[in-house]
Design an enzyme around this catalytic site. Structure first.
Site, PDB file in Angstrom:
ATOM      1  N   CYS A 166      43.713  35.034  26.930  1.00  0.00           N
ATOM      2  CA  CYS A 166      44.835  34.135  26.715  1.00  0.00           C
ATOM      3  C   CYS A 166      45.010  33.450  28.058  1.00  0.00           C
ATOM      4  O   CYS A 166      44.382  33.824  29.038  1.00  0.00           O
ATOM      5  CB  CYS A 166      46.120  34.899  26.420  1.00  0.00           C
ATOM      6  SG  CYS A 166      46.088  35.798  24.864  1.00  0.00           S
ATOM      7  N   ARG A 168      40.249  29.586  27.079  1.00  0.00           N
ATOM      8  CA  ARG A 168      40.515  31.027  27.115  1.00  0.00           C
ATOM      9  C   ARG A 168      41.138  31.556  25.821  1.00  0.00           C
ATOM     10  O   ARG A 168      41.292  32.761  25.647  1.00  0.00           O
ATOM     11  CB  ARG A 168      41.447  31.342  28.282  1.00  0.00           C
ATOM     12  CG  ARG A 168      40.861  31.035  29.633  1.00  0.00           C
ATOM     13  CD  ARG A 168      41.952  31.030  30.659  1.00  0.00           C
ATOM     14  NE  ARG A 168      42.642  32.290  30.680  1.00  0.00           N
ATOM     15  CZ  ARG A 168      42.315  33.309  31.456  1.00  0.00           C
ATOM     16  NH1 ARG A 168      41.313  33.198  32.290  1.00  0.00           N
ATOM     17  NH2 ARG A 168      42.984  34.416  31.412  1.00  0.00           N
ATOM     18  N   TRP A 175      44.972  33.902  22.406  1.00  0.00           N
ATOM     19  CA  TRP A 175      43.864  34.417  21.600  1.00  0.00           C
ATOM     20  C   TRP A 175      44.420  35.678  20.965  1.00  0.00           C
ATOM     21  O   TRP A 175      44.662  36.678  21.635  1.00  0.00           O
ATOM     22  CB  TRP A 175      42.658  34.725  22.485  1.00  0.00           C
ATOM     23  CG  TRP A 175      41.454  35.132  21.690  1.00  0.00           C
ATOM     24  CD1 TRP A 175      40.621  34.315  20.993  1.00  0.00           C
ATOM     25  CD2 TRP A 175      40.951  36.463  21.525  1.00  0.00           C
ATOM     26  NE1 TRP A 175      39.633  35.055  20.382  1.00  0.00           N
ATOM     27  CE2 TRP A 175      39.810  36.384  20.694  1.00  0.00           C
ATOM     28  CE3 TRP A 175      41.343  37.717  21.976  1.00  0.00           C
ATOM     29  CZ2 TRP A 175      39.070  37.493  20.324  1.00  0.00           C
ATOM     30  CZ3 TRP A 175      40.603  38.828  21.601  1.00  0.00           C
ATOM     31  CH2 TRP A 175      39.472  38.710  20.784  1.00  0.00           C
ATOM     32  N   ASN A 221      49.737  38.046  29.096  1.00  0.00           N
ATOM     33  CA  ASN A 221      48.288  38.012  28.950  1.00  0.00           C
ATOM     34  C   ASN A 221      47.761  39.441  29.003  1.00  0.00           C
ATOM     35  O   ASN A 221      47.917  40.110  30.020  1.00  0.00           O
ATOM     36  CB  ASN A 221      47.703  37.179  30.098  1.00  0.00           C
ATOM     37  CG  ASN A 221      46.224  36.922  29.926  1.00  0.00           C
ATOM     38  OD1 ASN A 221      45.637  37.323  28.941  1.00  0.00           O
ATOM     39  ND2 ASN A 221      45.638  36.256  30.890  1.00  0.00           N
ATOM     40  N   GLY A 222      47.175  39.912  27.896  1.00  0.00           N
ATOM     41  CA  GLY A 222      46.643  41.276  27.880  1.00  0.00           C
ATOM     42  C   GLY A 222      47.053  42.025  26.639  1.00  0.00           C
ATOM     43  O   GLY A 222      47.579  41.442  25.685  1.00  0.00           O
ATOM     44  N   GLU A 241      19.764  37.526  21.676  1.00  0.00           N
ATOM     45  CA  GLU A 241      20.545  36.447  22.280  1.00  0.00           C
ATOM     46  C   GLU A 241      20.448  35.179  21.422  1.00  0.00           C
ATOM     47  O   GLU A 241      21.439  34.479  21.225  1.00  0.00           O
ATOM     48  CB  GLU A 241      20.056  36.192  23.718  1.00  0.00           C
ATOM     49  CG  GLU A 241      20.661  34.998  24.433  1.00  0.00           C
ATOM     50  CD  GLU A 241      22.183  35.039  24.570  1.00  0.00           C
ATOM     51  OE1 GLU A 241      22.804  36.089  24.310  1.00  0.00           O
ATOM     52  OE2 GLU A 241      22.766  33.988  24.924  1.00  0.00           O
ATOM     53  N   LYS A 278      23.637  33.348  19.778  1.00  0.00           N
ATOM     54  CA  LYS A 278      23.940  31.935  20.038  1.00  0.00           C
ATOM     55  C   LYS A 278      24.161  31.192  18.734  1.00  0.00           C
ATOM     56  O   LYS A 278      25.097  30.421  18.589  1.00  0.00           O
ATOM     57  CB  LYS A 278      22.763  31.340  20.813  1.00  0.00           C
ATOM     58  CG  LYS A 278      23.070  30.344  21.863  1.00  0.00           C
ATOM     59  CD  LYS A 278      23.598  30.880  23.168  1.00  0.00           C
ATOM     60  CE  LYS A 278      24.652  31.910  23.089  1.00  0.00           C
ATOM     61  NZ  LYS A 278      25.052  32.532  24.304  1.00  0.00           N
ATOM     62  N   GLU A 319      27.512  32.507  16.770  1.00  0.00           N
ATOM     63  CA  GLU A 319      28.832  32.225  17.343  1.00  0.00           C
ATOM     64  C   GLU A 319      29.230  30.754  17.232  1.00  0.00           C
ATOM     65  O   GLU A 319      30.402  30.442  17.145  1.00  0.00           O
ATOM     66  CB  GLU A 319      28.950  32.718  18.788  1.00  0.00           C
ATOM     67  CG  GLU A 319      28.167  31.939  19.798  1.00  0.00           C
ATOM     68  CD  GLU A 319      28.335  32.455  21.229  1.00  0.00           C
ATOM     69  OE1 GLU A 319      29.436  32.855  21.608  1.00  0.00           O
ATOM     70  OE2 GLU A 319      27.341  32.430  21.975  1.00  0.00           O
ATOM     71  N   HIS A 346      10.257  48.856   8.640  1.00  0.00           N
ATOM     72  CA  HIS A 346      11.019  50.095   8.418  1.00  0.00           C
ATOM     73  C   HIS A 346      12.309  49.848   7.636  1.00  0.00           C
ATOM     74  O   HIS A 346      13.204  50.677   7.652  1.00  0.00           O
ATOM     75  CB  HIS A 346      11.317  50.773   9.758  1.00  0.00           C
ATOM     76  CG  HIS A 346      10.072  51.194  10.479  1.00  0.00           C
ATOM     77  ND1 HIS A 346       9.236  52.184  10.011  1.00  0.00           N
ATOM     78  CD2 HIS A 346       9.483  50.715  11.598  1.00  0.00           C
ATOM     79  CE1 HIS A 346       8.203  52.322  10.831  1.00  0.00           C
ATOM     80  NE2 HIS A 346       8.328  51.431  11.805  1.00  0.00           N
ATOM     81  N   LYS A 350      36.606  32.112  25.674  1.00  0.00           N
ATOM     82  CA  LYS A 350      35.485  32.033  26.605  1.00  0.00           C
ATOM     83  C   LYS A 350      35.059  33.402  27.096  1.00  0.00           C
ATOM     84  O   LYS A 350      33.899  33.726  27.158  1.00  0.00           O
ATOM     85  CB  LYS A 350      35.833  31.126  27.784  1.00  0.00           C
ATOM     86  CG  LYS A 350      34.755  31.053  28.849  1.00  0.00           C
ATOM     87  CD  LYS A 350      33.428  30.573  28.284  1.00  0.00           C
ATOM     88  CE  LYS A 350      32.291  30.736  29.266  1.00  0.00           C
ATOM     89  NZ  LYS A 350      30.997  30.534  28.619  1.00  0.00           N
TER      90      LYS A 350
HETATM   91  O1  M6R Z   1      31.861  37.024  31.264  1.00  0.00           O
HETATM   92  P1  M6R Z   1      30.920  38.009  30.657  1.00  0.00           P
HETATM   93  O2  M6R Z   1      29.499  37.663  30.917  1.00  0.00           O
HETATM   94  O3  M6R Z   1      31.197  39.411  31.090  1.00  0.00           O
HETATM   95  O4  M6R Z   1      31.161  37.940  29.114  1.00  0.00           O
HETATM   96  C1  M6R Z   1      30.551  38.837  28.219  1.00  0.00           C
HETATM   97  C2  M6R Z   1      30.489  38.253  26.825  1.00  0.00           C
HETATM   98  O5  M6R Z   1      31.767  38.119  26.295  1.00  0.00           O
HETATM   99  C3  M6R Z   1      29.803  36.888  26.828  1.00  0.00           C
HETATM  100  O6  M6R Z   1      28.539  36.998  27.410  1.00  0.00           O
HETATM  101  C4  M6R Z   1      29.677  36.326  25.399  1.00  0.00           C
HETATM  102  O7  M6R Z   1      28.875  37.159  24.626  1.00  0.00           O
HETATM  103  C5  M6R Z   1      29.077  34.925  25.464  1.00  0.00           C
HETATM  104  N1  M6R Z   1      30.064  33.970  25.848  1.00  0.00           N
HETATM  105  C6  M6R Z   1      28.453  34.504  24.199  1.00  0.00           C
HETATM  106  O8  M6R Z   1      27.830  33.266  24.339  1.00  0.00           O
END
Ligand code: M6R
Length: 633
Positions: A22, A47, A96, A122-123, A505, A509, A512, A528, A628
């Site tokens: 947030c 955020r 968020w 925030n938290g 990865e 990508k 998301e 398997h 983010k």
């Molecule tokens: O800031 P970080 O690298 O620790 O974040 C970890 C994940 O939240 C982050 O890598 C997330 O999976 C990516 N933004 C996805 O694209």
């Protein structure tokens, strides 16, 4: 004003993705600030963007005015424009959601029943359930589903016991467990903002006309570069010309500001439609900057990592940990350290490992991998390891992050600010750094010589060129292909060895940003169980490998798919004709040094996901339900 200036840096590439998903932005000073706070909040929208809100001490009515809206911040701006309220102290929030749906009631700021103060948080308050029960028994009613409301009632309760606002604030924060960073504005103190930091970061920009309080200094970067980062477990009372900060025992804290430098262009899309696209194209330069930085560091890397050269020679093992994309980078990095530096290497998913048994090893290095340096799961694992006296370091993109502060040493990637939620250049610079570090360990341990070290740097730069060049080469085809793949209900990504975590990865990508279900899978595991999914409606994306043995196995996996009528999109390397012939669509990539296959394929892997999401009309830079940096556990 008691401000001791501590000029720390001149040219750090700060990044702006910080934790707790947030954001808070507030101002107190001599300027009417409604527009400023809303602008600052917009800069922090990456955020969290489920809802937003704003409170100001209105100079016309001499009262608090609170505006809240679900959805993106544009909604709040419309409401604020329609209102005549304005003042010299205000606070805002983008949310968020963690507790409660994204509606107006749950949006911050929250006020007490008497509406004497407004508060943004925030938290996640970990003991909110117990506090809620206790406060209910004491007569408080709850109007929202948020955990934040317990904080509001607690603060209200303490304020009713004493006129001493410092005492009331301290009494409040001492009762809270978890991440409880907040900023409050009280109508009896309209010239002052109250802030507390517990876990989620908050910093104060010292400007000429006033103080800017934010989760990320990006919010006020156009106003000042003098920043006071509130220490963990501290409270502050912030006025136009002064900050008074205390620890939780009530002791006065020194106010030391740091000079921060930002690259303004990093926060503009320039001629790109999305930050993600801009950042995909920035990768070659980001990798070059990272390698240049590491090269310059040379053998100073050990002291920077908190190690002696002797320890670097004799360390028993390396343990990498992180989340999401950073975890994938660490998984790929594992192959670098084991193959090149001959170091036993383990990789942990931070959100899982915290709850597992840990067998301390004092002769090992535990290194977090995190773009933001603030991800809560990863930070908590650092704190967990710390309890056992583990030797800790971090690989991060943010020099001022909590992970840098809370570990014994660090290494910085030079990706520059990454704004899009989907990580692109942070990932590729992590790969480049881990590859470099593996070689540096190998050098230190006598497995390679200086010449091979220099060659490794050249190899990374070559892979970075391939990353960029292949985007240009296949751009037109990917744009066209995306129209077809966007129709798929699910897509499977396959790889082997170093390309297996890369497949994970690739799948992350795609899902998301496009919301198409995708799974990264080890090609050898297909038979398997998952091969049951193979049909003409489930495209399979296969990432090849240059190693002849692994390649042959992948050819076999591709044949298994074709034999069942599956559709194959293959990322192959030059000369891999047998595999290429099995493909329904193929992108052929120039050869690179062994283990740099993922780096070379990163550009088109990301560009493909981007184009599919574009066809589907997704909100690419701010995908639904995400922030983010996911920094709630
Ligand atoms: O800031 P970080 O690298 O620790 O974040 C970890 C994940 O939240 C982050 O890598 C997330 O999976 C990516 N933004 C996805 O694209």
């Amino acid at each position: 004003m008691k401000l001791k200036k501590l000029v720390v840096i001149a040219a750090l590439f700060f990044n702006n993705q910080i934790n707790y998903s947030c954001s808070i932005f507030a101002y107190v000073g001599s300027q009417l600030c409604k527009a400023h706070v809303l602008k600052g909040l917009s800069r922090l929208e990456y955020r969290g963007y489920d809802s937003s809100g704003f409170a100001v001490y209105d100079i016309v009515t001499n009262d608090l005015v609170v505006l809240k809206k679900p959805g993106k911040i544009a909604e709040l701006k419309m409401a604020a424009l329609a209102s005549s309220c304005d003042g010299y102290a205000a606070l805002g929030h983008t949310r968020w959601s963690t507790h409660g749906v994204s509606n107006e009631v749950n949006a911050h700021p929250h006020t007490n029943d008497d509406r004497t103060f407004a508060l943004v948080h925030n938290g996640i308050i970990e003991n909110h359930f117990q506090l809620r029960e206790q406060l209910s028994k004491e007569g408080y009613t709850f109007k929202t589903e948020t955990d934040t409301e317990v904080m509001v009632h607690l603060f209200d309760q303490e304020l009713k016991k004493t006129d001493d606002i410092k005492k009331a604030t301290l009494q409040t924060v001492r009762k809270l467990k978890g991440a409880c960073t907040f900023v409050a504005l009280h109508k009896d103190h309209p010239e002052m903002l109250i802030a507390a930091r517990q876990r989620a970061p908050i910093c104060i920009g010292v400007g000429e006309d006033g103080m800017h309080i934010a989760s990320d200094f990006l919010a006020f970067a156009d106003k000042t570069n003098q920043v006071f980062f509130m220490p963990e477990k501290s409270i502050a009372f912030i006025k136009k010309g002064a900050i008074f900060a205390y620890d939780y025992d009530g002791n006065v804290l020194p106010i030391e500001t740091k000079t921060v430098n930002l690259q303004p262009s990093a926060y503009e899309k320039l001629d790109h439609d999305h930050f993600m696209l801009k950042e995909i194209y920035e990768q070659k330069i980001a990798i070059e900057k990272t390698v240049a930085h590491l090269h310059e560091l040379g053998d100073k890397v050990w002291s920077q990592l908190g190690l002696t050269p002797q320890q670097a020679r004799t360390l028993f093992s390396l343990n990498l940990f992180g989340c999401g994309t950073s975890w994938h980078a660490a998984r790929i990095g594992q192959f670098f350290f084991e193959k090149i530096a001959k170091m036993p290497t383990s990789v942990y998913l931070a959100s899982e490992f915290r709850y597992m048994e840990f067998f301390p090893c004092l002769d090992c290095l535990f290194m977090s991998v995190s773009q933001s340096g603030e991800t809560a799961d990863t930070l908590e694992l650092i704190r967990y390891f710390k309890k056992f006296g583990a030797r800790l370091a971090t690989l991060t993109n943010v020099a001022t992050s909590s992970m840098v502060r809370e570990t014994n040493g660090h290494l910085l990637t030079k990706a520059g600010p990454e704004i899009a939620v989907a990580s692109t250049k942070a990932f590729s610079t992590q790969l480049a750094s881990l590859y470099w570090l593996a070689h540096r360990f190998a050098l230190q341990r006598g497995h390679i010589n200086m010449e091979q070290m220099a060659q490794a740097e050249k190899d990374v730069l070559h892979a970075a060129s391939v990353l960029e060049q292949t985007i240009d080469q296949y751009k037109v085809d990917i744009i066209e292909a995306a129209k077809t793949y966007a129709q798929a209900q699910r897509i499977m990504y396959l790889g082997r060895h170093v390309t297996y975590p890369f497949a994970m990865e690739g799948a992350l990508k795609l899902k998301e940003i496009s919301y198409i279900f995708a799974q990264g899978y080890p090609a050898g595991e297909l038979k398997h169980g998952s091969i049951a999914l193979v049909d003409e409606h489930t495209p399979i994306i296969l990432f090849s490998h240059q190693d002849p043995v692994i390649y042959q196995k992948l050819v076999g996996n591709a044949q298994e798919v074709k034999a069942r009528g599956g559709h194959l999109l293959i990322f192959a390397f030059e000369g891999q004709d047998e595999l290429i012939q099995l493909a329904d669509r193929v992108y052929t990539i120039p050869r690179v040094a062994p283990l740099l296959e993922p780096l070379a394929m990163t550009g088109i892997m990301q560009f493909f996901a981007y184009q599919v999401a574009l066809v589907l009309g997704r909100d690419i830079d701010k995908p639904r339900n995400l922030a983010k940096s996911v920094t709630v556990e």
